[in-house]
Design a protein around this motif. Structure first.
Motif, PDB file in Angstrom:
ATOM      1  N   SER A 223       0.826  -1.199   0.000  1.00 22.06           N
ATOM      2  CA  SER A 223       0.000   0.000   0.000  1.00 22.06           C
ATOM      3  C   SER A 223       0.862   1.251   0.000  1.00 22.06           C
ATOM      4  O   SER A 223       0.595   2.211  -0.726  1.00 22.06           O
ATOM      5  CB  SER A 223      -0.920  -0.005   1.226  1.00 22.06           C
ATOM      6  OG  SER A 223      -1.697   1.159   1.266  1.00 22.06           O
ATOM      7  N   ARG A 227       1.019   4.164  -2.917  1.00 25.69           N
ATOM      8  CA  ARG A 227       0.727   5.568  -2.657  1.00 25.69           C
ATOM      9  C   ARG A 227       1.910   6.457  -3.031  1.00 25.69           C
ATOM     10  O   ARG A 227       1.720   7.580  -3.493  1.00 25.69           O
ATOM     11  CB  ARG A 227       0.336   5.759  -1.186  1.00 25.69           C
ATOM     12  CG  ARG A 227      -0.972   5.076  -0.826  1.00 25.69           C
ATOM     13  CD  ARG A 227      -1.496   5.534   0.509  1.00 25.69           C
ATOM     14  NE  ARG A 227      -2.634   4.724   0.939  1.00 25.69           N
ATOM     15  CZ  ARG A 227      -3.462   5.068   1.910  1.00 25.69           C
ATOM     16  NH1 ARG A 227      -3.290   6.186   2.565  1.00 25.69           N
ATOM     17  NH2 ARG A 227      -4.465   4.268   2.240  1.00 25.69           N
ATOM     18  N   SER A 235      -2.424  11.010  -4.048  1.00 26.97           N
ATOM     19  CA  SER A 235      -2.807  10.134  -2.941  1.00 26.97           C
ATOM     20  C   SER A 235      -3.823  10.821  -2.038  1.00 26.97           C
ATOM     21  O   SER A 235      -4.802  10.203  -1.605  1.00 26.97           O
ATOM     22  CB  SER A 235      -1.564   9.743  -2.132  1.00 26.97           C
ATOM     23  OG  SER A 235      -1.917   8.870  -1.090  1.00 26.97           O
ATOM     24  N   TYR A 239      -7.349   9.178  -1.075  1.00 22.92           N
ATOM     25  CA  TYR A 239      -7.448   8.579   0.260  1.00 22.92           C
ATOM     26  C   TYR A 239      -7.663   9.645   1.326  1.00 22.92           C
ATOM     27  O   TYR A 239      -6.939  10.640   1.373  1.00 22.92           O
ATOM     28  CB  TYR A 239      -6.187   7.792   0.607  1.00 22.92           C
ATOM     29  CG  TYR A 239      -5.977   6.552  -0.231  1.00 22.92           C
ATOM     30  CD1 TYR A 239      -6.577   5.350   0.115  1.00 22.92           C
ATOM     31  CD2 TYR A 239      -5.152   6.585  -1.357  1.00 22.92           C
ATOM     32  CE1 TYR A 239      -6.379   4.200  -0.652  1.00 22.92           C
ATOM     33  CE2 TYR A 239      -4.942   5.450  -2.125  1.00 22.92           C
ATOM     34  CZ  TYR A 239      -5.561   4.257  -1.766  1.00 22.92           C
ATOM     35  OH  TYR A 239      -5.365   3.127  -2.524  1.00 22.92           O
ATOM     36  N   ASP A 243      -8.796   6.537   6.899  1.00 27.73           N
ATOM     37  CA  ASP A 243      -8.268   5.182   6.713  1.00 27.73           C
ATOM     38  C   ASP A 243      -9.377   4.129   6.578  1.00 27.73           C
ATOM     39  O   ASP A 243      -9.213   2.981   6.978  1.00 27.73           O
ATOM     40  CB  ASP A 243      -7.353   4.826   7.891  1.00 27.73           C
ATOM     41  CG  ASP A 243      -6.368   3.712   7.566  1.00 27.73           C
ATOM     42  OD1 ASP A 243      -6.077   3.514   6.369  1.00 27.73           O
ATOM     43  OD2 ASP A 243      -5.893   3.034   8.500  1.00 27.73           O
ATOM     44  N   ALA A 247      -9.320   3.325  -2.551  1.00 28.13           N
ATOM     45  CA  ALA A 247      -9.062   4.591  -3.258  1.00 28.13           C
ATOM     46  C   ALA A 247     -10.341   5.175  -3.837  1.00 28.13           C
ATOM     47  O   ALA A 247     -11.155   4.473  -4.434  1.00 28.13           O
ATOM     48  CB  ALA A 247      -8.042   4.358  -4.374  1.00 28.13           C
ATOM     49  N   SER A 250     -12.738   6.019  -0.257  1.00 27.37           N
ATOM     50  CA  SER A 250     -12.275   6.525   1.033  1.00 27.37           C
ATOM     51  C   SER A 250     -12.663   7.991   1.234  1.00 27.37           C
ATOM     52  O   SER A 250     -13.094   8.391   2.327  1.00 27.37           O
ATOM     53  CB  SER A 250     -10.755   6.378   1.123  1.00 27.37           C
ATOM     54  OG  SER A 250     -10.241   7.018   2.256  1.00 27.37           O
ATOM     55  N   LYS A 251     -12.534   8.793   0.183  1.00 29.38           N
ATOM     56  CA  LYS A 251     -12.867  10.216   0.290  1.00 29.38           C
ATOM     57  C   LYS A 251     -14.358  10.444   0.467  1.00 29.38           C
ATOM     58  O   LYS A 251     -14.780  11.394   1.127  1.00 29.38           O
ATOM     59  CB  LYS A 251     -12.381  10.949  -0.974  1.00 29.38           C
ATOM     60  CG  LYS A 251     -10.882  10.894  -1.184  1.00 29.38           C
ATOM     61  CD  LYS A 251     -10.134  11.721  -0.155  1.00 29.38           C
ATOM     62  CE  LYS A 251     -10.291  13.202  -0.400  1.00 29.38           C
ATOM     63  NZ  LYS A 251      -9.415  14.018   0.482  1.00 29.38           N
TER      64      LYS A 251
END
Length: 419
Positions: A223, A227, A235, A239, A243, A247, A250-251
């Motif tokens: 990972s 990144r 990244s 991301y 956590d 990809a 995550s946002k």
């Protein structure tokens, strides 16, 4: 931290928080930022973490995602590490995280009421809490942050078998008691995989059984390399520091207010993609000598003297000393044993999850749910410690609005962001 009255009214309060784990403690810290708000918190601090997670466990979440939220970001893991002079890093050891939570409690809720809540009843206005001592406390609002222990899921194939033969991973603090025993671990998530590693390291003969075709590994060198290749700017676009999720996704899931506005099918898809069973990559080496039987499931299980006879989908059979279920948790609000029958019926749920609106408030006005029960309404972030940042702020905004407090009076608590 903002000061508050350490001597709340004996028989009434504005807000009662039930639970003293990360979500309950974070909620308490935030609510006490509201001047004049009488907040009482009930529960033993960090109980589930201390009694229901195995010695030697490491947190899967990264450092930035393991802070318990407080209004002015003064009670972080970094602050605890400095104050305690305990030098540790990520992955965070369980015992250090428990100590961190207890330190957080001493700072944010030193007047914690450790008495158990026997029942919560609705009133014409507000709620009545009956304590184990039979004393009563009335509250205008209730915040349920009572953890996940009561939601441990056991597959129907194991119903009726005694705890000496079959148990859930959350039922064990010390796995060294299985030294020399043959143990079948069922599951492919972090709990199952890390329990298998600890059992193996304790001298047990372990086999992992899972329905998945392959184990998903998170983080680690692969990972970090990926990144780095993306570059820091790209990244950060893909991301979130929370956590949680792969990809891009995550946002999105880092913004629960956005998640809850998507159509239901998309919300469900985001949840499935973000919290699929997976293990931390640092477990790979520790499980190198542990056999894994994948793409397989249990058809039946029965006691065979002092052992368990397990029949598998492929037609094979196992006779083991114990079956350890790393089969996760299934939220069911009806399992809150302290809810009166009337209150339980009044909470509108979908497949066990309470339907929540702004401020994580349920269909019962003034009744809020934090943590895993909020996953269906606000997304997968609510299943992790990092979700305390959103949940506590959203709760605070709701309570402040309903008590007539202007945002400026709440101070920094309304603008804290995850670093």
């Amino acid at each position: 931290m903002t000061s508050w009255s350490r001597f709340p009214r004996r028989n009434s309060c504005d807000v009662a928080v039930i639970g003293a784990g990360p979500y309950g403690l974070s909620a308490t810290a935030h609510l006490r930022a509201v001047k004049g708000l009488d907040v009482r918190t009930f529960g033993e601090p960090m109980t589930f973490w201390e009694r229901n997670m195995p010695v030697g466990m490491l947190l899967r979440s990264g450092w930035a995602a393991s802070h318990i939220a407080d209004p002015d970001c003064s009670l972080t893991l970094d602050s605890y590490r400095t104050a305690s002079q305990n030098h540790f890093s990520s992955p965070v050891p369980l015992d250090r995280f428990i100590d961190y939570g207890l330190w957080f409690q001493r700072c944010a809720a030193p007047d914690l009421d450790r008495r158990k809540i026997a029942q919560v009843e609705p009133k014409a206005k507000g709620f009545r809490l009956i304590l184990e001592t039979r004393e009563t406390v009335t509250a205008d609002r209730i915040v349920v942050a009572a953890g996940i222990g009561r939601f441990a899921w056991r597959p129907p194939q194991f119903v009726g078998l005694p705890g000496s033969l079959v148990s859930h991973t959350c039922e064990h603090r010390e796995l060294r008691t299985f030294r020399g025993k043959r143990v079948l671990v069922v599951g492919s998530g972090q709990s199952a995989l890390e329990s298998a590693a600890l059992l193996h390291e304790s001298g047990a003969e372990v086999e992992i059984l899972a329905r998945t075709l392959k184990i998903r590994w998170l983080g680690g060198v692969v990972s970090r390399t990926f990144r780095r290749r993306l570059g820091s700017t790209v990244s950060k676009l893909l991301y979130a520091p929370t956590d949680v999720g792969p990809a891009g996704i995550s946002k999105i899931v880092a913004r629960p207010d956005l998640v809850r506005r998507f159509p239901r099918p998309i919300q469900d898809w985001l949840r499935r993609r973000s919290i699929r069973p997976a293990g931390a990559r640092w477990l790979v080496a520790r499980l190198r000598d542990v056999p894994m039987n994948l793409d397989c499931s249990v058809v039946s299980a029965a006691a065979a003297g002092q052992r368990v006879r397990v029949r598998l989908k492929d037609g094979s059979e196992r006779r083991v000393d114990h079956v350890l279920l790393g089969t996760g948790y299934r939220v069911d609000a009806s399992k809150y044993e302290f809810f009166s029958p009337e209150l339980e019926k009044a909470v509108d749920c979908f497949q066990g999850y309470p339907r929540l609106g702004e401020g994580l408030e349920s269909s019962v006005p003034g009744l809020h749910f934090l943590g895993a029960p909020a996953v269906w309404s606000f997304g997968p972030l609510m299943q992790f410690v990092v979700g305390t940042h959103y949940a506590s702020r959203a709760l605070l905004r709701c309570v402040a609005r309903n008590t007539g407090v202007r945002p400026v009076e709440v101070g920094e608590a309304l603008s804290v962001k995850l670093a």
